[in-house]
Design a protein around this motif. Sequence first.
Motif: not given
Length: 195
Positions: A83-112
């Motif tokens: 990623y490119p450094l924008w305003l000293g950090t990652m672009p907002a779209l990449l941050k939004a992507f990580l927030e949406q993907t890396v979450r407890p419900s990412m695991v589809q099993s009985s051990h969520t």
Amino acid sequence: MSKRILILQGHPHSGGNHLCHALAEAYGRGAQEAGFKVETLDVGALDFPILRDAENWKQEQAPSALKDAQTEILRADHIVIVYPLWLGTMPALLKAFLEQTVRPSMVQSSHTGMAHLTSLLKGKSARIIVTMGMPAVAYRLFYRMHSVKSLQRNILGFVGVGPIFTTLVGSVDSISPARFQKLKDEMTHLGRSAR
């Protein structure tokens, strides 16, 4: 079994002719030459909402547009984030992507839950490649790489990813053709070694 590498292209301009794209392509080419299985996910090409509520992050599933991304993250042995450094950090779209993907419900099993997700992600390695207008040494020493360290510690490290390597590419507005080629060669070499 061949190592699986996931390249997350974090530049918000999908399919653009930017340095981030050239570096990611060189890395992927090197990895494929070495016999690794490579998947590239262009975050800028995805259409998803931003996360607005902590309860949504805990309880709800990720948007349908990100289900394949979650699967690829879980399948990967090594994750490359560019990623490119924008305003000293990652672009907002990449941050939004990580927030949406890396979450407890990412695991589809009985051990969520985060503990189980961490156990699935533990042992995966990662490389963070960041381009920036300022000299890389200034970002490393004066700004202490705060954006990269946050990604390392608070996101990737938090869910068990490690080791995490970094590449900082500074002064991108004045890259000569010779330096551009040297950077691509370096990325190809890193891809061949899956580091």
